[in-house]
Design a protein around this motif. Sequence first.
Motif, PDB file in Angstrom:
ATOM      1  N   LEU A  40      32.577  44.350  26.674  1.00 16.10           N
ATOM      2  CA  LEU A  40      32.455  44.763  27.835  1.00 16.10           C
ATOM      3  C   LEU A  40      32.349  43.163  28.741  1.00 16.10           C
ATOM      4  CD1 LEU A  40      29.512  47.408  28.209  1.00 16.10           C
ATOM      5  CD2 LEU A  40      31.984  47.584  27.878  1.00 16.10           C
ATOM      6  N   THR A  41      32.969  43.462  30.157  1.00 17.38           N
ATOM      7  CA  THR A  41      32.943  42.398  31.127  1.00 17.38           C
ATOM      8  C   THR A  41      31.465  41.752  31.201  1.00 17.38           C
ATOM      9  OG1 THR A  41      32.845  43.746  32.760  1.00 17.38           O
ATOM     10  CG2 THR A  41      34.986  43.107  31.997  1.00 17.38           C
ATOM     11  N   SER A  72      31.343  41.412  41.930  1.00 18.81           N
ATOM     12  CA  SER A  72      32.299  42.319  41.356  1.00 18.81           C
ATOM     13  C   SER A  72      32.504  42.678  40.066  1.00 18.81           C
ATOM     14  CB  SER A  72      33.643  41.686  41.729  1.00 18.81           C
ATOM     15  OG  SER A  72      34.834  42.326  41.312  1.00 18.81           O
ATOM     16  N   VAL A  73      31.986  41.699  39.237  1.00 23.57           N
ATOM     17  CA  VAL A  73      32.136  42.073  37.693  1.00 23.57           C
ATOM     18  C   VAL A  73      31.042  42.831  37.236  1.00 23.57           C
ATOM     19  CG1 VAL A  73      32.431  40.967  35.341  1.00 23.57           C
ATOM     20  CG2 VAL A  73      33.501  40.054  36.949  1.00 23.57           C
ATOM     21  N   HIS A 104      29.766  35.059  32.752  1.00 17.81           N
ATOM     22  CA  HIS A 104      30.939  34.249  32.598  1.00 17.81           C
ATOM     23  C   HIS A 104      31.832  34.126  33.495  1.00 17.81           C
ATOM     24  CE1 HIS A 104      30.181  35.133  28.026  1.00 17.81           C
ATOM     25  NE2 HIS A 104      29.458  34.496  28.413  1.00 17.81           N
ATOM     26  N   ALA A 105      32.243  35.335  34.221  1.00 15.76           N
ATOM     27  CA  ALA A 105      33.093  35.144  35.292  1.00 15.76           C
ATOM     28  C   ALA A 105      32.700  34.411  36.409  1.00 15.76           C
ATOM     29  CB  ALA A 105      33.195  36.762  35.943  1.00 15.76           C
ATOM     30  N   ALA A 106      31.243  34.664  36.827  1.00  9.40           N
ATOM     31  CA  ALA A 106      30.478  33.570  37.870  1.00  9.40           C
ATOM     32  C   ALA A 106      30.808  32.304  37.571  1.00  9.40           C
ATOM     33  CB  ALA A 106      29.014  34.032  38.168  1.00  9.40           C
ATOM     34  N   TRP A 107      30.537  31.848  36.462  1.00 12.89           N
ATOM     35  CA  TRP A 107      30.486  30.231  35.993  1.00 12.89           C
ATOM     36  C   TRP A 107      32.095  29.819  36.214  1.00 12.89           C
ATOM     37  CZ3 TRP A 107      27.418  26.494  36.347  1.00 12.89           C
ATOM     38  CH2 TRP A 107      26.073  26.842  36.202  1.00 12.89           C
ATOM     39  N   ALA A 108      32.996  30.709  35.422  1.00 20.77           N
ATOM     40  CA  ALA A 108      34.362  30.626  35.479  1.00 20.77           C
ATOM     41  C   ALA A 108      34.888  30.329  36.887  1.00 20.77           C
ATOM     42  CB  ALA A 108      35.235  31.556  34.680  1.00 20.77           C
TER      43      ALA A 108
END
Length: 233
Positions: free
Chosen positions: A143-144, A74-75, A148-152
Amino acid sequence: MTEPTHAEAHGGSLGSRLNWLRAAVLGANDGIVSTAGLVVGVAGATDDRSALLTAGLAGLLAGSMSMAAGEYVSVSTQRDSEKAALALERRELREQPEAELAGLLEERGLSRDVAREAAVQLTERDALKAHARVELGIDPDDLTNPWHAAWASFLAFTAGALLPLIAIVLPPADRRLPVTVASVLAALAGTGWSSARLGAAAPGRAVLRNVGGGALAMGVTYLVGSLLGAAGV
């Protein structure tokens, strides 16, 4: 509902951190509900500790990996869209960048003269950043990040899933269900309160929705597990 502070109203970086924190709370909530439903369902069919542990660990790993993969995809898509928008903006900047930015600033309430002067100064400093922030709502330097999003998401889901897993495995057999249900409902009340406060909303309704949804999930899976256990499946 609480009023936003000056920093909340104007701090883009604060808004970004709040979004990450809200995503972490929701990821933990998913971990709690899905794992609790799984282990309570299995507990309805058997009181074997090994079976409960196996089911709980499998659910934890499958859920956390699924959350991480979904968040990464998604990100990554969002980041690709941001890069494409910035590339288009670079091409558009070759033709009268100040005029376009001045028009955007006028639409936001500045007078024509002030908007024109602001557009010239912003463009001279960093034309792409000025246009990206005003027109696209994107910071080219921030930028996103899909990793980071996956680990979070992975860590948040895992943290939430550990609670029902530990609650169903550690207590004696006759106390597993009450301990698990009580622990899960308390945790869901906490995540519901936290998500509401992060969104500057009244927490009461959010807590009731969260607790009610979790209770329903555990009730349904326990009923199904009990029926399957009784049928000898």
